[in-house]
Scaffold this active site. Structure first.
Site, PDB file in Angstrom:
ATOM      1  N   CYS A 162       0.811  -1.221   0.000  1.00  0.00           N
ATOM      2  CA  CYS A 162       0.000   0.000   0.000  1.00  0.00           C
ATOM      3  C   CYS A 162       0.842   1.268   0.000  1.00  0.00           C
ATOM      4  CB  CYS A 162      -0.930  -0.013   1.203  1.00  0.00           C
ATOM      5  SG  CYS A 162      -1.822  -1.560   1.310  1.00  0.00           S
ATOM      6  N   HIS A 294      -3.270   7.998   5.644  1.00  0.00           N
ATOM      7  CA  HIS A 294      -3.410   6.676   5.028  1.00  0.00           C
ATOM      8  C   HIS A 294      -4.856   6.220   5.256  1.00  0.00           C
ATOM      9  CE1 HIS A 294      -2.023   3.115   3.107  1.00  0.00           C
ATOM     10  NE2 HIS A 294      -2.270   2.341   4.133  1.00  0.00           N
ATOM     11  N   GLU A 305      -2.362   5.444  13.295  1.00  0.00           N
ATOM     12  CA  GLU A 305      -2.009   6.644  12.544  1.00  0.00           C
ATOM     13  C   GLU A 305      -2.307   7.904  13.362  1.00  0.00           C
ATOM     14  OE1 GLU A 305      -3.779   6.952   8.626  1.00  0.00           O
ATOM     15  OE2 GLU A 305      -2.304   8.468   8.038  1.00  0.00           O
ATOM     16  N   LYS A 326      -9.824   7.798   0.866  1.00  0.00           N
ATOM     17  CA  LYS A 326     -10.187   6.402   0.572  1.00  0.00           C
ATOM     18  C   LYS A 326     -11.676   6.174   0.795  1.00  0.00           C
ATOM     19  CE  LYS A 326      -5.765   4.052   1.516  1.00  0.00           C
ATOM     20  NZ  LYS A 326      -4.898   5.125   2.015  1.00  0.00           N
ATOM     21  N   HIS A 331      -9.522   2.024  -1.462  1.00  0.00           N
ATOM     22  CA  HIS A 331      -8.086   1.840  -1.261  1.00  0.00           C
ATOM     23  C   HIS A 331      -7.496   1.240  -2.531  1.00  0.00           C
ATOM     24  CE1 HIS A 331      -4.261   0.927   0.288  1.00  0.00           C
ATOM     25  NE2 HIS A 331      -4.568   0.512   1.504  1.00  0.00           N
ATOM     26  N   PHE A 390       1.388  -2.868   4.497  1.00  0.00           N
ATOM     27  CA  PHE A 390       1.613  -4.194   5.072  1.00  0.00           C
ATOM     28  C   PHE A 390       3.094  -4.513   4.907  1.00  0.00           C
ATOM     29  CE2 PHE A 390      -2.731  -6.540   4.657  1.00  0.00           C
ATOM     30  CZ  PHE A 390      -3.185  -5.843   5.748  1.00  0.00           C
TER      31      PHE A 390
END
Lengths: 402, 91
Positions: A162, A294, A305, A326, A331, A390
């Site tokens: 990502c 994010h 976050e 998003k 995403h 990830f």
């Protein structure tokens, strides 16, 4: 070191097939997420996504080109046309020799893999089209971009899940900043909305079946999207000399690794990436007015976050706006940072902060101004754009108005 | 026989972006503007159309058992492979 500016941007995503339509979507807080449509979708438990409807490859590419272009390549090439055309650049002679393209993608030609696995495993076919390999390879989009636009300098593809697009744009930034390339085409592309693409994500149990609601107390996971965004990064002096329309300055970039868990994010890794980007850009935390978060809409991401932002910004976090687009386009995995950079640039250029839509209930673990549901007019001169992957790979870009 | 010829011509014509009527049976793939990747696509299309396996290795195109030097030789090669397949099925 050279200063680096953005002189072109292009996109295609669930909110629009170009930048103006996408920015209009951001301003309206429009939902681009809807029911997914592709073979076997009824066998999925997750059936929503930010799918691009109405894009037909045959309208934009020849039959011969399509035989080589997976959808992720098609989307990248389509977005690049808009970006390069806006920049006014034509790559020839010395400029072509030293300019290149760095793109991010996580899945590459996943649609091609999915279709051809289906053919050989499900349908029992014993042969596949001869161009399966050049279609599915992760560098296909970057390579075709170099071929179509005559970019003969450094080109490659970055895959960091990502964070792929942010890592890619960071590499492009450093290539221009160091003087190795006068111009770099960069951004990312992803097209994972097919049965295998969603089925794999379903297994992780991080996907929402109804909506992406970042930072809202009742959030229940992420929603996938697809698309591409492409930018032209250019040496500032060069852009000034040719009187180019400068959209924003890329002022800093930092990357860190959590070195802890393959899926769970770490506050420390995210915080170090943000403070690193500020340091690299020579910005104080008080300078930053907006962070494109994010903001995946998973509990793990959003809590981590927000805690990382609170740690880095301290008391300055009170005056800071953060949002996750998003919630509107989904995403885009390896392409997500690129599409989200459009919102960061919009904040600087137009003084409009894209909202976090789908926001319903305040979460004490995310006690920041998340610009809920409605876009806001605000003058900001410096912004960050976060991407946390990830595998614990974090990449943050810092942009400044110019 | 006629239909095999017609089908092969159709596949080659599509690849060369020509009309079937413009294709000379003596022509080579090269003379029709079909490059090595185009040739691989033609062979794939022939395999799909007739459900046969064409012995061809792009690394050594000249050494294969399949004569690719002209449209005519390709057609007779395809006919031969179809006959062999029929023998296997019947036997």
């Amino acid at each position: 070191m050279k200063r680096v500016v953005i002189t072109g941007q292009g996109t295609i995503n669930a909110l629009g097939e170009n930048v103006p339509d996408t920015l209009a979507g951001f301003r309206e807080g429009r939902l681009g997420i809807g029911p997914l449509s592709f073979p076997d979708v009824e066998r999925l438990t997750v059936r929503i996504g930010g799918q691009i409807n109405g894009f037909r490859a045959e309208d934009h590419f020849s039959r011969h080109e399509i035989s080589f272009y997976d959808r992720f390549t098609q989307l990248a090439l389509f977005a690049a046309r808009e970006a390069i055309s806006q920049s006014g650049l034509i790559f020839a002679d010395a400029l072509a020799e030293s300019s290149g393209v760095v793109l991010g993608t996580a899945g590459g030609g996943l649609q091609t893999q999915d279709e051809n696995y289906r053919a050989v495993y499900e349908q029992g076919k014993n042969r596949v089209h001869p161009f399966v390999v050049p279609r599915l390879m992760n560098n296909a989009a970057a390579s075709h971009l170099s071929i179509v636009h005559n970019l003969r300098g450094p080109s490659f593809t970055v895959a960091s899940a990502c964070a792929s697009s942010n890592h890619a744009m960071g590499q492009a930034f450093n290539l221009v900043r160091s003087g190795q390339a006068p111009v770099m085409i960069t951004g990312g592309s992803e097209s994972m909305l097919c049965f295998g693409g969603i089925k794999a994500w379903e297994g992780l149990r991080v996907m929402s079946r109804d909506a992406c609601r970042p930072f809202s107390a009742n959030r229940n996971g992420m929603v996938q999207g697809e698309g591409a965004a492409i930018f032209v990064f250019e040496d500032y002096d060069r852009a000034r000399a040719r009187n180019a329309d400068i959209l924003a300055e890329v002022a800093g970039f930092a990357m860190t690794s959590d070195a802890s868990d393959i899926v769970m994010p770490s506050k420390q890794g995210a915080a170090r990436a943000m403070s690193g980007a500020l340091r690299d850009a020579g910005m104080a935390s008080a300078d930053v007015g907006y962070i494109n978060a994010h903001g995946t809409g998973t509990i793990a991401n959003d809590k981590t976050e927000c805690a990382a932002i609170a740690e880095v910004f301290g008391a300055d976090a009170d005056g800071l706006m953060i949002s996750s687009t998003k919630s509107m386009h989904g995403h885009l995995i390896g392409g997500t940072g690129a599409v989200e950079l459009l919102a960061a640039i919009m904040a600087l250029r137009e003084g409009v902060i894209a909202p976090t839509i789908g926001y319903q209930r305040a979460d004490p673990d995310c006690a920041l101004d998340v610009v809920p549901n409605t876009a806001r007019d605000a003058k900001v001169t410096a912004v960050l754009s976060n991407a946390f992957a990830f595998g614990g790979l974090n990449a943050v870009l810092a942009l400044r108005a110019i | 026989m006629k239909s095999i010829r017609q089908e092969v011509l159709k596949i080659v014509a599509e690849q060369a972006v020509l009309d079937v009527s413009d294709i000379d049976l003596a022509a080579s793939m090269e003379s029709l503007g079909i490059d090595s990747l185009g040739l691989v696509e033609v062979i794939f299309a022939i395999e799909e159309q007739f459900d046969i396996s064409v012995p061809f290795d792009s690394g050594q195109p000249a050494n294969g058992a399949f004569d690719l030097s002209s449209i005519e030789t390709i057609i007779s090669g395809v006919q031969h492979l179809i006959e062999q397949k029929a023998l296997l099925v019947d036997g």
